[in-house]
Motif scaffolding. Structure first.
Motif, PDB file in Angstrom:
ATOM      1  N   ILE A 131      -9.545  -4.825   2.697  1.00 13.10           N
ATOM      2  CA  ILE A 131      -8.842  -3.461   2.976  1.00 13.10           C
ATOM      3  C   ILE A 131      -9.958  -2.318   3.332  1.00 13.10           C
ATOM      4  CG2 ILE A 131      -7.239  -1.695   2.258  1.00 13.10           C
ATOM      5  CD1 ILE A 131      -5.967  -3.689   0.422  1.00 13.10           C
ATOM      6  N   THR A 132      -9.993  -1.661   4.425  1.00 17.78           N
ATOM      7  CA  THR A 132     -10.708  -0.324   4.890  1.00 17.78           C
ATOM      8  C   THR A 132     -10.138   0.740   4.646  1.00 17.78           C
ATOM      9  OG1 THR A 132     -11.980  -2.109   6.311  1.00 17.78           O
ATOM     10  CG2 THR A 132     -12.551   0.254   6.346  1.00 17.78           C
ATOM     11  N   ILE A 133     -10.735   1.628   3.747  1.00 21.67           N
ATOM     12  CA  ILE A 133     -10.261   2.884   3.444  1.00 21.67           C
ATOM     13  C   ILE A 133     -11.389   4.071   3.893  1.00 21.67           C
ATOM     14  CG2 ILE A 133      -8.641   2.337   2.016  1.00 21.67           C
ATOM     15  CD1 ILE A 133     -10.158   3.352  -0.309  1.00 21.67           C
ATOM     16  N   THR A 134     -10.803   5.198   4.321  1.00 19.46           N
ATOM     17  CA  THR A 134     -12.059   6.166   4.631  1.00 19.46           C
ATOM     18  C   THR A 134     -11.589   7.354   3.732  1.00 19.46           C
ATOM     19  OG1 THR A 134     -11.998   5.737   6.887  1.00 19.46           O
ATOM     20  CG2 THR A 134     -12.508   8.217   6.395  1.00 19.46           C
ATOM     21  N   PRO A 135     -12.304   7.659   3.149  1.00 17.52           N
ATOM     22  CA  PRO A 135     -12.194   8.745   1.885  1.00 17.52           C
ATOM     23  C   PRO A 135     -11.720  10.230   2.577  1.00 17.52           C
ATOM     24  CG  PRO A 135     -14.487   7.953   1.653  1.00 17.52           C
ATOM     25  CD  PRO A 135     -13.951   7.444   2.758  1.00 17.52           C
ATOM     26  N   PRO A 152     -13.728  12.371  -6.199  1.00 20.78           N
ATOM     27  CA  PRO A 152     -13.551  11.657  -7.419  1.00 20.78           C
ATOM     28  C   PRO A 152     -12.358  10.759  -7.138  1.00 20.78           C
ATOM     29  CG  PRO A 152     -13.331  13.950  -8.289  1.00 20.78           C
ATOM     30  CD  PRO A 152     -13.629  13.861  -6.837  1.00 20.78           C
ATOM     31  N   ALA A 153     -10.989  11.292  -6.709  1.00 26.09           N
ATOM     32  CA  ALA A 153      -9.747  10.512  -6.542  1.00 26.09           C
ATOM     33  C   ALA A 153     -10.111   9.194  -5.836  1.00 26.09           C
ATOM     34  CB  ALA A 153      -8.962  11.483  -5.847  1.00 26.09           C
ATOM     35  N   MET A 154     -11.140   9.183  -4.874  1.00 32.36           N
ATOM     36  CA  MET A 154     -11.256   7.959  -4.128  1.00 32.36           C
ATOM     37  C   MET A 154     -11.381   6.837  -5.014  1.00 32.36           C
ATOM     38  SD  MET A 154     -10.267   8.593  -1.156  1.00 32.36           S
ATOM     39  CE  MET A 154     -10.724   7.050  -0.423  1.00 32.36           C
ATOM     40  N   ASP A 155     -12.349   6.853  -6.103  1.00 34.67           N
ATOM     41  CA  ASP A 155     -12.641   5.674  -6.949  1.00 34.67           C
ATOM     42  C   ASP A 155     -11.228   5.301  -7.590  1.00 34.67           C
ATOM     43  OD1 ASP A 155     -14.976   5.636  -6.259  1.00 34.67           O
ATOM     44  OD2 ASP A 155     -15.770   7.035  -7.782  1.00 34.67           O
ATOM     45  N   VAL A 156     -10.366   6.344  -7.916  1.00 35.74           N
ATOM     46  CA  VAL A 156      -9.067   5.948  -8.531  1.00 35.74           C
ATOM     47  C   VAL A 156      -8.386   5.241  -7.472  1.00 35.74           C
ATOM     48  CG1 VAL A 156      -7.244   7.220  -9.674  1.00 35.74           C
ATOM     49  CG2 VAL A 156      -9.307   8.037 -10.167  1.00 35.74           C
ATOM     50  N   ILE A 157      -8.393   5.489  -6.138  1.00 37.48           N
ATOM     51  CA  ILE A 157      -7.489   5.082  -5.351  1.00 37.48           C
ATOM     52  C   ILE A 157      -7.992   3.525  -5.131  1.00 37.48           C
ATOM     53  CG2 ILE A 157      -7.152   5.249  -2.809  1.00 37.48           C
ATOM     54  CD1 ILE A 157      -6.799   8.273  -3.068  1.00 37.48           C
ATOM     55  N   SER A 158      -9.244   3.394  -4.988  1.00 40.78           N
ATOM     56  CA  SER A 158      -9.600   1.909  -4.835  1.00 40.78           C
ATOM     57  C   SER A 158      -9.182   1.189  -5.972  1.00 40.78           C
ATOM     58  CB  SER A 158     -11.078   1.957  -4.686  1.00 40.78           C
ATOM     59  OG  SER A 158     -11.488   2.676  -3.697  1.00 40.78           O
ATOM     60  N   MET A 159      -9.167   1.769  -7.046  1.00 39.92           N
ATOM     61  CA  MET A 159      -8.980   0.728  -8.377  1.00 39.92           C
ATOM     62  C   MET A 159      -7.275   0.591  -8.249  1.00 39.92           C
ATOM     63  SD  MET A 159     -10.041   1.778 -11.995  1.00 39.92           S
ATOM     64  CE  MET A 159      -8.816   2.735 -12.581  1.00 39.92           C
ATOM     65  N   ASP A 160      -6.473   1.825  -8.030  1.00 39.77           N
ATOM     66  CA  ASP A 160      -4.927   1.580  -7.736  1.00 39.77           C
ATOM     67  C   ASP A 160      -4.688   0.405  -7.022  1.00 39.77           C
ATOM     68  OD1 ASP A 160      -4.849   3.468  -9.950  1.00 39.77           O
ATOM     69  OD2 ASP A 160      -4.114   5.325  -8.528  1.00 39.77           O
ATOM     70  N   ILE A 161      -5.306   0.509  -5.704  1.00 39.23           N
ATOM     71  CA  ILE A 161      -5.105  -0.302  -4.735  1.00 39.23           C
ATOM     72  C   ILE A 161      -5.065  -1.798  -5.461  1.00 39.23           C
ATOM     73  CG2 ILE A 161      -5.754  -1.456  -2.452  1.00 39.23           C
ATOM     74  CD1 ILE A 161      -6.353   1.354  -1.541  1.00 39.23           C
ATOM     75  N   LEU A 191       0.736  -1.085  -0.049  1.00 36.57           N
ATOM     76  CA  LEU A 191       0.034   0.075   0.070  1.00 36.57           C
ATOM     77  C   LEU A 191       0.752   1.140   0.051  1.00 36.57           C
ATOM     78  CD1 LEU A 191      -2.916  -1.012   2.285  1.00 36.57           C
ATOM     79  CD2 LEU A 191      -3.019  -0.770  -0.218  1.00 36.57           C
ATOM     80  N   GLU A 192       2.202   0.970   0.616  1.00 33.03           N
ATOM     81  CA  GLU A 192       2.877   2.446   0.530  1.00 33.03           C
ATOM     82  C   GLU A 192       3.176   2.748  -0.741  1.00 33.03           C
ATOM     83  OE1 GLU A 192       4.863   5.316   1.752  1.00 33.03           O
ATOM     84  OE2 GLU A 192       4.158   3.954   3.465  1.00 33.03           O
ATOM     85  N   GLN A 193       3.207   1.641  -1.844  1.00 39.72           N
ATOM     86  CA  GLN A 193       3.533   2.026  -3.193  1.00 39.72           C
ATOM     87  C   GLN A 193       2.186   2.462  -4.094  1.00 39.72           C
ATOM     88  OE1 GLN A 193       5.001  -1.537  -4.880  1.00 39.72           O
ATOM     89  NE2 GLN A 193       6.193  -2.064  -3.133  1.00 39.72           N
ATOM     90  N   VAL A 194       1.132   2.700  -3.272  1.00 37.67           N
ATOM     91  CA  VAL A 194       0.023   3.245  -3.966  1.00 37.67           C
ATOM     92  C   VAL A 194      -0.067   4.748  -3.671  1.00 37.67           C
ATOM     93  CG1 VAL A 194      -2.406   3.002  -4.273  1.00 37.67           C
ATOM     94  CG2 VAL A 194      -1.306   0.958  -3.997  1.00 37.67           C
ATOM     95  N   LYS A 195      -0.081   5.554  -4.776  1.00 34.53           N
ATOM     96  CA  LYS A 195      -0.073   7.124  -4.673  1.00 34.53           C
ATOM     97  C   LYS A 195      -1.447   7.565  -4.756  1.00 34.53           C
ATOM     98  CE  LYS A 195       4.592   6.410  -4.347  1.00 34.53           C
ATOM     99  NZ  LYS A 195       5.006   6.484  -2.696  1.00 34.53           N
TER     100      LYS A 195
END
Ligand SMILES: [Zn+2]
Length: 161
Positions: free
Chosen positions: A42-46, A52-61, A11-15
């Motif tokens: 994995i649980t994330i808090t937006p 809109p970046a959150m969807d991108v982040i979920s996908m990147d993870i 996860l440290e590599q996901v920007k």
């Protein structure tokens, strides 16, 4: 078998797509990682609801984990308690500053809209507090734009909320 520690390292590599120097760990949005045999949850808090970046982040993870051969991945969003800039790591704040974005000011943690204008934001270039708000919205809704009255440079400020 996959360990939770391995996932945290990945996860440290996901920007953050908006601020590519920050990882999702720096942002402090990863609430928990659970693994059970080959299942990963994995649980994330937006950072901002509706960001809109959150969807991108979920996908990147997801993509990062698939790249490493982990396919059984569940990513869920937890909206409460809401993310605050306080969850951003110190390393994250330093990286922001080095990137030319003023990191969230601790004093602004619980700021109200009217206080926002009064609070001095520090210029990430010359560290002057002699700055002026130019626009509430910079390149994204999560940042606002300031100008330094000393070095005359404009810079983004990562908004508190
Ligand atoms: Zn300056």
């Amino acid at each position: 078998m996959v360990t939770e520690k391995e996932i945290w390292v990945l996860l440290e590599q996901v920007k953050d797509p908006e601020v590519p120097v920050l990882s999702v760990i720096d942002l402090g949005i990863v609430r928990s990682v659970q693994t059970q045999e080959d299942k990963i949850s994995i649980t994330i808090t937006p950072t901002y609801s509706g960001c809109p970046a959150m969807d991108v982040i979920s996908m990147d993870i997801r993509l990062k984990l698939i790249e490493k051969g982990y396919r059984n991945v569940r990513i869920q969003q937890q909206l409460s308690p809401a993310w605050t800039t306080d969850w951003m790591t110190e390393t994250g704040k330093q990286k922001l500053k080095a990137y030319g974005i003023a990191p969230p000011n601790h004093k602004q943690q619980f700021c109200k809209e009217e206080m926002f204008f009064e609070e001095a934001v520090q210029c990430p270039r010359c560290h002057s507090h002699h700055t002026q708000l130019i626009s509430q919205f910079a390149s994204t809704a999560c940042k606002s734009m300031y100008r330094c009255l000393d070095c005359k440079e404009a810079f983004d400020y990562f908004k508190c909320h």
